[in-house]
Scaffold this motif. Structure first.
Motif, PDB file in Angstrom:
ATOM      1  N   ALA A 159       0.831  -1.203   0.000  1.00  0.00           N
ATOM      2  CA  ALA A 159       0.000   0.000   0.000  1.00  0.00           C
ATOM      3  C   ALA A 159       0.867   1.256   0.000  1.00  0.00           C
ATOM      4  O   ALA A 159       0.516   2.267  -0.626  1.00  0.00           O
ATOM      5  N   VAL A 160       2.004   1.219   0.679  1.00  0.00           N
ATOM      6  CA  VAL A 160       2.911   2.362   0.694  1.00  0.00           C
ATOM      7  C   VAL A 160       3.501   2.591  -0.685  1.00  0.00           C
ATOM      8  O   VAL A 160       3.629   3.729  -1.149  1.00  0.00           O
ATOM      9  N   GLY A 161       3.864   1.501  -1.383  1.00  0.00           N
ATOM     10  CA  GLY A 161       4.388   1.647  -2.735  1.00  0.00           C
ATOM     11  C   GLY A 161       3.373   2.277  -3.669  1.00  0.00           C
ATOM     12  O   GLY A 161       3.710   3.158  -4.480  1.00  0.00           O
ATOM     13  N   ILE A 162       2.114   1.849  -3.569  1.00  0.00           N
ATOM     14  CA  ILE A 162       1.053   2.444  -4.398  1.00  0.00           C
ATOM     15  C   ILE A 162       0.878   3.913  -4.040  1.00  0.00           C
ATOM     16  O   ILE A 162       0.730   4.776  -4.923  1.00  0.00           O
ATOM     17  N   TYR A 163       0.916   4.201  -2.744  1.00  0.00           N
ATOM     18  CA  TYR A 163       0.785   5.587  -2.300  1.00  0.00           C
ATOM     19  C   TYR A 163       1.905   6.468  -2.863  1.00  0.00           C
ATOM     20  O   TYR A 163       1.655   7.572  -3.358  1.00  0.00           O
ATOM     21  N   LEU A 164       3.149   5.981  -2.805  1.00  0.00           N
ATOM     22  CA  LEU A 164       4.260   6.765  -3.357  1.00  0.00           C
ATOM     23  C   LEU A 164       4.094   6.962  -4.857  1.00  0.00           C
ATOM     24  O   LEU A 164       4.491   7.996  -5.407  1.00  0.00           O
ATOM     25  N   GLY A 165       3.509   5.981  -5.531  1.00  0.00           N
ATOM     26  CA  GLY A 165       3.215   6.145  -6.954  1.00  0.00           C
ATOM     27  C   GLY A 165       2.201   7.256  -7.193  1.00  0.00           C
ATOM     28  O   GLY A 165       2.332   8.032  -8.146  1.00  0.00           O
ATOM     29  N   VAL A 166       1.195   7.357  -6.321  1.00  0.00           N
ATOM     30  CA  VAL A 166       0.211   8.432  -6.439  1.00  0.00           C
ATOM     31  C   VAL A 166       0.881   9.794  -6.239  1.00  0.00           C
ATOM     32  O   VAL A 166       0.614  10.755  -6.974  1.00  0.00           O
ATOM     33  N   VAL A 167       1.771   9.871  -5.258  1.00  0.00           N
ATOM     34  CA  VAL A 167       2.490  11.122  -5.015  1.00  0.00           C
ATOM     35  C   VAL A 167       3.313  11.510  -6.243  1.00  0.00           C
ATOM     36  O   VAL A 167       3.310  12.677  -6.668  1.00  0.00           O
ATOM     37  N   GLN A 168       4.014  10.545  -6.839  1.00  0.00           N
ATOM     38  CA  GLN A 168       4.816  10.844  -8.029  1.00  0.00           C
ATOM     39  C   GLN A 168       3.930  11.265  -9.197  1.00  0.00           C
ATOM     40  O   GLN A 168       4.305  12.124  -9.989  1.00  0.00           O
ATOM     41  N   PHE A 169       2.755  10.662  -9.311  1.00  0.00           N
ATOM     42  CA  PHE A 169       1.825  11.038 -10.384  1.00  0.00           C
ATOM     43  C   PHE A 169       1.473  12.518 -10.285  1.00  0.00           C
ATOM     44  O   PHE A 169       1.549  13.259 -11.267  1.00  0.00           O
ATOM     45  N   PHE A 170       1.093  12.963  -9.110  1.00  0.00           N
ATOM     46  CA  PHE A 170       0.698  14.365  -8.953  1.00  0.00           C
ATOM     47  C   PHE A 170       1.900  15.303  -9.048  1.00  0.00           C
ATOM     48  O   PHE A 170       1.776  16.434  -9.533  1.00  0.00           O
ATOM     49  N   PHE A 171       3.064  14.844  -8.590  1.00  0.00           N
ATOM     50  CA  PHE A 171       4.253  15.681  -8.708  1.00  0.00           C
ATOM     51  C   PHE A 171       4.598  15.926 -10.177  1.00  0.00           C
ATOM     52  O   PHE A 171       4.841  17.066 -10.596  1.00  0.00           O
ATOM     53  N   VAL A 172       4.629  14.865 -10.985  1.00  0.00           N
ATOM     54  CA  VAL A 172       4.941  15.017 -12.409  1.00  0.00           C
ATOM     55  C   VAL A 172       3.855  15.824 -13.112  1.00  0.00           C
ATOM     56  O   VAL A 172       4.138  16.617 -14.019  1.00  0.00           O
ATOM     57  N   THR A 173       2.601  15.654 -12.703  1.00  0.00           N
ATOM     58  CA  THR A 173       1.513  16.434 -13.295  1.00  0.00           C
ATOM     59  C   THR A 173       1.694  17.920 -13.010  1.00  0.00           C
ATOM     60  O   THR A 173       1.444  18.767 -13.886  1.00  0.00           O
ATOM     61  N   CYS A 174       2.132  18.253 -11.799  1.00  0.00           N
ATOM     62  CA  CYS A 174       2.419  19.662 -11.484  1.00  0.00           C
ATOM     63  C   CYS A 174       3.493  20.220 -12.407  1.00  0.00           C
ATOM     64  O   CYS A 174       3.377  21.341 -12.920  1.00  0.00           O
ATOM     65  N   TRP A 175       4.540  19.436 -12.642  1.00  0.00           N
ATOM     66  CA  TRP A 175       5.607  19.898 -13.533  1.00  0.00           C
ATOM     67  C   TRP A 175       5.069  20.094 -14.952  1.00  0.00           C
ATOM     68  O   TRP A 175       5.414  21.059 -15.638  1.00  0.00           O
ATOM     69  N   THR A 176       4.192  19.183 -15.414  1.00  0.00           N
ATOM     70  CA  THR A 176       3.606  19.303 -16.749  1.00  0.00           C
ATOM     71  C   THR A 176       2.790  20.583 -16.863  1.00  0.00           C
ATOM     72  O   THR A 176       2.901  21.333 -17.853  1.00  0.00           O
ATOM     73  N   VAL A 177       1.959  20.857 -15.848  1.00  0.00           N
ATOM     74  CA  VAL A 177       1.152  22.076 -15.850  1.00  0.00           C
ATOM     75  C   VAL A 177       2.053  23.311 -15.883  1.00  0.00           C
ATOM     76  O   VAL A 177       1.792  24.286 -16.605  1.00  0.00           O
ATOM     77  N   TYR A 178       3.135  23.271 -15.119  1.00  0.00           N
ATOM     78  CA  TYR A 178       4.078  24.397 -15.086  1.00  0.00           C
ATOM     79  C   TYR A 178       4.684  24.662 -16.466  1.00  0.00           C
ATOM     80  O   TYR A 178       4.731  25.806 -16.930  1.00  0.00           O
ATOM     81  N   VAL A 179       5.137  23.612 -17.129  1.00  0.00           N
ATOM     82  CA  VAL A 179       5.773  23.773 -18.442  1.00  0.00           C
ATOM     83  C   VAL A 179       4.768  24.297 -19.464  1.00  0.00           C
ATOM     84  O   VAL A 179       5.093  25.128 -20.319  1.00  0.00           O
ATOM     85  N   ILE A 180       3.516  23.829 -19.379  1.00  0.00           N
ATOM     86  CA  ILE A 180       2.490  24.279 -20.317  1.00  0.00           C
ATOM     87  C   ILE A 180       2.257  25.780 -20.191  1.00  0.00           C
ATOM     88  O   ILE A 180       2.158  26.498 -21.199  1.00  0.00           O
ATOM     89  N   TYR A 181       2.186  26.278 -18.979  1.00  0.00           N
ATOM     90  CA  TYR A 181       1.785  27.669 -18.745  1.00  0.00           C
ATOM     91  C   TYR A 181       2.938  28.638 -18.559  1.00  0.00           C
ATOM     92  O   TYR A 181       2.704  29.848 -18.496  1.00  0.00           O
ATOM     93  N   LEU A 182       4.163  28.158 -18.464  1.00  0.00           N
ATOM     94  CA  LEU A 182       5.275  29.072 -18.209  1.00  0.00           C
ATOM     95  C   LEU A 182       5.364  30.211 -19.227  1.00  0.00           C
ATOM     96  O   LEU A 182       5.562  31.368 -18.830  1.00  0.00           O
ATOM     97  N   PRO A 183       5.252  29.944 -20.535  1.00  0.00           N
ATOM     98  CA  PRO A 183       5.318  31.083 -21.474  1.00  0.00           C
ATOM     99  C   PRO A 183       4.242  32.131 -21.192  1.00  0.00           C
ATOM    100  O   PRO A 183       4.518  33.342 -21.266  1.00  0.00           O
ATOM    101  N   GLN A 184       3.026  31.698 -20.875  1.00  0.00           N
ATOM    102  CA  GLN A 184       1.937  32.634 -20.588  1.00  0.00           C
ATOM    103  C   GLN A 184       2.214  33.419 -19.308  1.00  0.00           C
ATOM    104  O   GLN A 184       2.026  34.648 -19.268  1.00  0.00           O
ATOM    105  N   LEU A 185       2.682  32.752 -18.268  1.00  0.00           N
ATOM    106  CA  LEU A 185       2.975  33.433 -17.004  1.00  0.00           C
ATOM    107  C   LEU A 185       4.132  34.416 -17.174  1.00  0.00           C
ATOM    108  O   LEU A 185       4.100  35.517 -16.611  1.00  0.00           O
ATOM    109  N   ALA A 186       5.145  34.001 -17.924  1.00  0.00           N
ATOM    110  CA  ALA A 186       6.288  34.890 -18.155  1.00  0.00           C
ATOM    111  C   ALA A 186       5.848  36.154 -18.888  1.00  0.00           C
ATOM    112  O   ALA A 186       6.261  37.275 -18.544  1.00  0.00           O
ATOM    113  N   ALA A 187       4.988  35.994 -19.886  1.00  0.00           N
ATOM    114  CA  ALA A 187       4.508  37.162 -20.639  1.00  0.00           C
ATOM    115  C   ALA A 187       3.707  38.095 -19.734  1.00  0.00           C
ATOM    116  O   ALA A 187       3.839  39.330 -19.832  1.00  0.00           O
TER     117      ALA A 187
END
Length: 391
Positions: free
Chosen positions: A3-31
């Motif tokens: 269960a801990v391994g699955i939980y850590l996988g969930v944490v990594q999923f949301f962490f990588v998703t945050c990075w994806t959202v950041y990369v998508i919007y960085l040009p807009q935020l910078a502008a």
């Protein structure tokens, strides 16, 4: 424990998703903050440079926190909460912020994000029986693979929309998930085998191991981020890329758990070697694929090979640091992954993929680097086996 391994996988999923959202919007935020568009690649390169430094520092710090305080989960959860606060602040302050303020918040987010890269592997190395580490690492990396498969779809769906809601949702999901890190650590401690201080193995081969990791990481970055889309565009339209680009990560997600059994049976170095050679062959054959079906199959094989490489690399790093330096060893691994990403972004910033004379070299680097790294790791695995040391 599973269960801990699955939980850590969930944490990594949301962490990588945050990075994806950041990369998508960085040009807009910078502008919005008045930062010229030409600075965006430089910001992304700076992010990876910060990741590289803080990954190693966070790994070393995790070792010290465990030795002095005996607990790592609360430290990780606290840094993640700070990271999420900085992350959600980005789209809220960007319209009225100065360039310096937006860059400062970005730096805080990047700096504190390191708490979710190397330290989770430190938890596994400290509290999980060594034969179970590959399986637990596979569960953790499965979340990363699923987030990678989702990234192209998010890129298409979110482009041009208001960034505030995606940033808030991603931050809330990650901080809620990370709030259970204390529970995860307590669960691991309760089920942990009796502590044993084991001398680090293959000390003479450690520099060679990390050199091989650097080659593999660079090959992965070039193959997935620079070469894959042009290969697909030979057979498909640009609108189909959101469905084709995830093929690599689908292959990754399908094999990451089966590869853990191979790592337990044959050792991390041997599985890394096999993954490097197979991935190198797949990436080398991809430019010559005669159809979209053949290319999709080769991309899935390359993704599966990268799953074997990355999962066994984490397990090997944990084993190499098993004298109480698991955090430092896994921190070094993630540092090299960040440096490879930095190199790839620098190539894009210099417009190397658009230069006709550079395209043959970019096509050749992944297969040559992966196969070479695989052969080097095979030699290390054979030497370790002959000396009676588990590779």
């Amino acid at each position: 424990m599973q269960a801990v391994g699955i939980y850590l996988g969930v944490v990594q999923f949301f962490f990588v998703t945050c990075w994806t959202v950041y990369v998508i919007y960085l040009p807009q935020l910078a502008a919005q903050a008045g930062i010229p568009a030409g600075w965006v690649p430089l910001i992304l390169m700076a992010d990876q440079a910060v990741f590289a430094v803080t990954d190693l520092f966070a790994g070393v710090a995790a070792d010290r926190v465990v030795r002095t305080l005996g607990r790592l989960g609360a430290w990780m959860a606290g840094l993640t909460a700070l990271s999420c606060l900085a992350f959600v602040a980005l789209p809220l302050v960007a319209p009225a912020a100065s360039p310096a303020l937006l860059l400062a918040i970005t730096f805080i987010w990047t700096l504190t994000s390191a708490a979710l890269r190397a330290p989770p592997a430190t938890l596994l190395g400290r509290h999980v029986a060594k034969p179970a580490v590959p399986w637990m690492a596979g569960l953790m990396l499965l979340g990363m693979g699923l987030a990678g498969a989702l990234a192209p779809y998010l890129t298409v769906q979110l482009r041009g929309t208001d960034p505030r809601l995606p940033f808030v949702l991603a931050s809330v999901a990650l901080v809620v998930a990370a709030s259970a890190l204390v529970w995860a650590e307590k669960r691991l401690v309760r089920t942990a085998p009796p502590p044993q201080l084991v001398q680090a193995r293959m000390s003479a081969g450690v520099p060679v191991f990390f050199a091989a990791v650097a080659l593999l990481a660079l090959g992965f970055q070039i193959h997935t981020a620079l070469n894959a889309a042009p290969l697909y565009l030979r057979f498909a339209s640009a609108t189909a890329l959101e469905y084709l680009m995830p093929v690599f990560w689908i292959g990754f997600s399908l094999l990451v758990l089966p590869a853990s059994y191979a790592t337990r049976r044959f050792g991390g170095m041997a599985v890394m070697a096999a993954g490097g050679v197979v991935g190198g062959l797949a990436s080398g054959l991809a430019p010559g694929a005669g159809s979209l079906t053949a290319l999709v199959l080769l991309q899935a094989v390359a993704g599966a090979a990268w799953a074997a490489v990355l999962m066994s690399a984490v397990a090997s790093a944990v084993a190499l640091g098993s004298s109480g330096h698991e955090g430092a060893a896994t921190g070094g691994l993630f540092m090299l992954l960040a440096l490879a990403a930095l190199t790839r972004i620098a190539m894009v910033a210099m417009h190397l993929p658009q230069q006709a004379d550079m395209q043959p070299m970019l096509a050749a680097l992944p297969p040559i680097g992966w196969v070479l790294a695989g052969l080097v790791l095979a030699v290390l695995a054979l030497r370790a086996r002959r000396s009676g040391v588990p590779p």
